[in-house]
Motif scaffolding. Structure first.
Motif: not given
Ligand code: HEM
Length: 482
Positions: A91, A108, A286, A354, A358, A419, A428
């Motif tokens: 990052r 995270i 989270l 998204a 990120v 997505p 996660p």
């Molecule tokens: C419609 C719902 C959601 C969508 C579309 C979504 C999508 C995404 C995307 C695109 C990323 C970035 C991946 C990257 O950087 O390459 C991400 C990261 C993340 N999401 Fe979600 N997310 C959703 C819901 C959630 C929920 C409910 C949680 C809670 C548990 C969550 C926790 C995280 C965390 C902690 C990261 C960072 C992971 C990392 O950097 O290792 N997300 N999400």
């Protein structure tokens, strides 16, 4: 003397500007000294510009933001490649980002290297133990659904923010073992702060406040949403962590915070990434990722239902024929109603919350699509371009859920539907989000039809700008289906 210093300074700025793009860096929008490409970037919703850039510059677009190098992967093949290659999984290192995490690169979402691996592995493992994404969570989700269904019955309501507390409650049950009343003033305030925070920037890092973090000292009233939201969130989590520490029974962990504290205690005195500040930031990652994401996706789903009444009718008919109006919904019902699932997928494809992941960072000098990408370049991945890729989807601008249904009426698994990202940074929360979306959306459609109130203008599918996207405010009437 002053003139000399001034001239040297100007020459230095111009020299640095001329040297900033290394040889064979991807082509992209023009730059000016100090601001880089900022004057040529859209002020908001940068993802809408990415298709134009793809046509103009190709699969990777080089961007100079201030004095820092960035590039954006805007073609499906290149976007997938970035998400899969190990050297792109770091990052960005930025003062703006660490403002929310005690000036440390922890947690995270914005951590990397061993710190990130250890924290992510621990969180994913233990959140699963407490049911994250598993069918055992169904009871908790359905409790929230039942309360929500009562709240919206035969009412006309503003959709913005309508689902955020219900969806946070589901997650918060596993993390902290509590749920909040929808009217809880403290939680409502936190959600408002989070919403202001999410809407205050953009995921590319391309705004003045993100490029020049010191500006917050000059314009404190305009530019400190992030600090206010972060401080209040971190204090909120600290209070909960302290309460947990006081009542901790190491043999009987109640939730994620308990298992984290046990791990922390067991590693005391050793070189460890487990400490209270990191736990606060993990909770914040989270909580913020889990609050708006599912809630805003549900908001978009209702938007498409009012805009496409024929799709809403088909959703109602599918539920009536295969599940019935009085059956208590469960995750096992998913297979009975592939069309309803297809509608949810199509909502996420047309308006993902998204559109740009990120930001990633190159950990070493490397190449991408034939171009040179120096170490520490920020790498943006446009999921928007992937989900709107004309070559793959044919008619990406049309809202057409049937694209996810095969000739046998079964749900199609499509490798370009990403997505939630891909690879080691894959979201996660994907399984939890998918379960929430199915149970909330299908339950609402089982009980109600949704309509625009008479005289209200047709709402737009263009999203609100921010780090993530959200539907623009609009109201719907939830009418009981007799
Ligand atoms: C419609 C719902 C959601 C969508 C579309 C979504 C999508 C995404 C995307 C695109 C990323 C970035 C991946 C990257 O950087 O390459 C991400 C990261 C993340 N999401 Fe979600 N997310 C959703 C819901 C959630 C929920 C409910 C949680 C809670 C548990 C969550 C926790 C995280 C965390 C902690 C990261 C960072 C992971 C990392 O950097 O290792 N997300 N999400």
């Amino acid at each position: 003397m002053f003139l000399l210093i001034f001239t040297v300074l100007i020459l230095y700025v111009v020299y640095s500007w001329l040297k900033i793009r290394p040889a064979n860096f991807p082509p992209g929008p023009p730059t000016v000294p100090i601001l880089g490409a900022l004057p040529f970037m859209p002020k908001e919703n940068v993802h809408y510009a990415m298709e134009k850039w793809r046509k103009q510059y190709g699969g990777v677009v080089g961007l100079v933001l201030g004095t820092k190098l960035s590039c954006a992967a805007v073609e499906t093949k290149v976007a997938k490649e970035v998400l899969k290659r190990d050297e792109f999984q770091a990052r960005p290192i930025s003062k703006f980002i660490t403002e929310r995490s005690f000036d440390r690169r922890i947690g995270i979402m914005f951590a990397d290297g061993e710190e990130w691996q250890e924290q992510r592995r621990f969180a994913v493992h233990h959140l699963k133990d407490f049911g994250l994404g598993k069918s055992s969570m169904e009871g908790i989700i359905m409790e929230e659904v039942t309360e929500l269904l009562e709240e919206i019955k035969d009412k006309t309501l503003q959709v913005s923010g309508l689902f955020n507390i219900s969806t946070v409650n589901v997650l918060w049950g596993i993390i902290a073992g509590t749920r909040y009343k929808h009217s809880d003033p403290k939680l409502q305030k936190l959600m408002q702060l989070l919403t202001a925070f999410f809407r205050s920037g953009n995921p590319t890092g391309g705004n003045l406040r993100m490029i020049f973090p010191f500006l917050k000292y000059i314009f404190p009233n305009y530019m400190n949403e992030i600090q206010i939201a972060s401080e209040q969130l971190n204090n909120f989590f600290l209070e909960i962590i302290n309460e947990h520490a006081q009542s901790l029974d190491e043999n009987n962990p109640r939730d994620f915070i308990d298992v984290y504290l046990i791990e922390m205690n067991s590693k005391k005195g050793s070189n460890t990434t487990f400490d209270v500040q990191t736990l606060q930031v993990v909770c914040s990652d989270l909580f913020s990722a889990g609050s708006e994401s599912v809630g805003n996706t549900l908001g978009f789903a209702l938007l498409y239902m009012v805009l496409y009444p024929e799709v809403q009718e088909k959703v109602h008919a599918t539920i009536d024929e295969n599940i019935g109006r009085n059956h208590k919904l469960s995750l096992q019902d998913k297979v009975q109603v592939p069309y309803v699932e297809a509608v949810i997928l199509e909502v996420m494809r047309c308006n993902t919350i998204a559109p740009i992941t990120v930001p990633h960072r190159a950990m070493k000098d490397t190449t991408l699509n034939g171009y040179f990408i120096p170490k520490n370049t920020t790498v943006l991945v446009s999921l928007w371009n992937v989900l709107q890729d004309k070559e793959h989807w044919g008619d990406p601008c049309n809202f057409r859920p049937s694209r996810f249904i095969d000739e046998n009426g079964k749900l199609v698994k499509d490798n370009t539907f990403i997505p939630f990202g891909l690879g080691k940074r894959l979201c996660p929360g994907e399984a939890l989000a998918r379960n929430n979306l199915f149970l909330f959306f299908t339950s609402i459609m089982q009980k109600y039809s949704v309509h625009l109130p008479p005289g209200h203008p047709t709402p737009s599918t263009l999203s609100l700008p921010g780090f993530t996207t959200a539907p623009k405010p609009f109201e719907v009437t939830f009418k009981s289906r007799k």
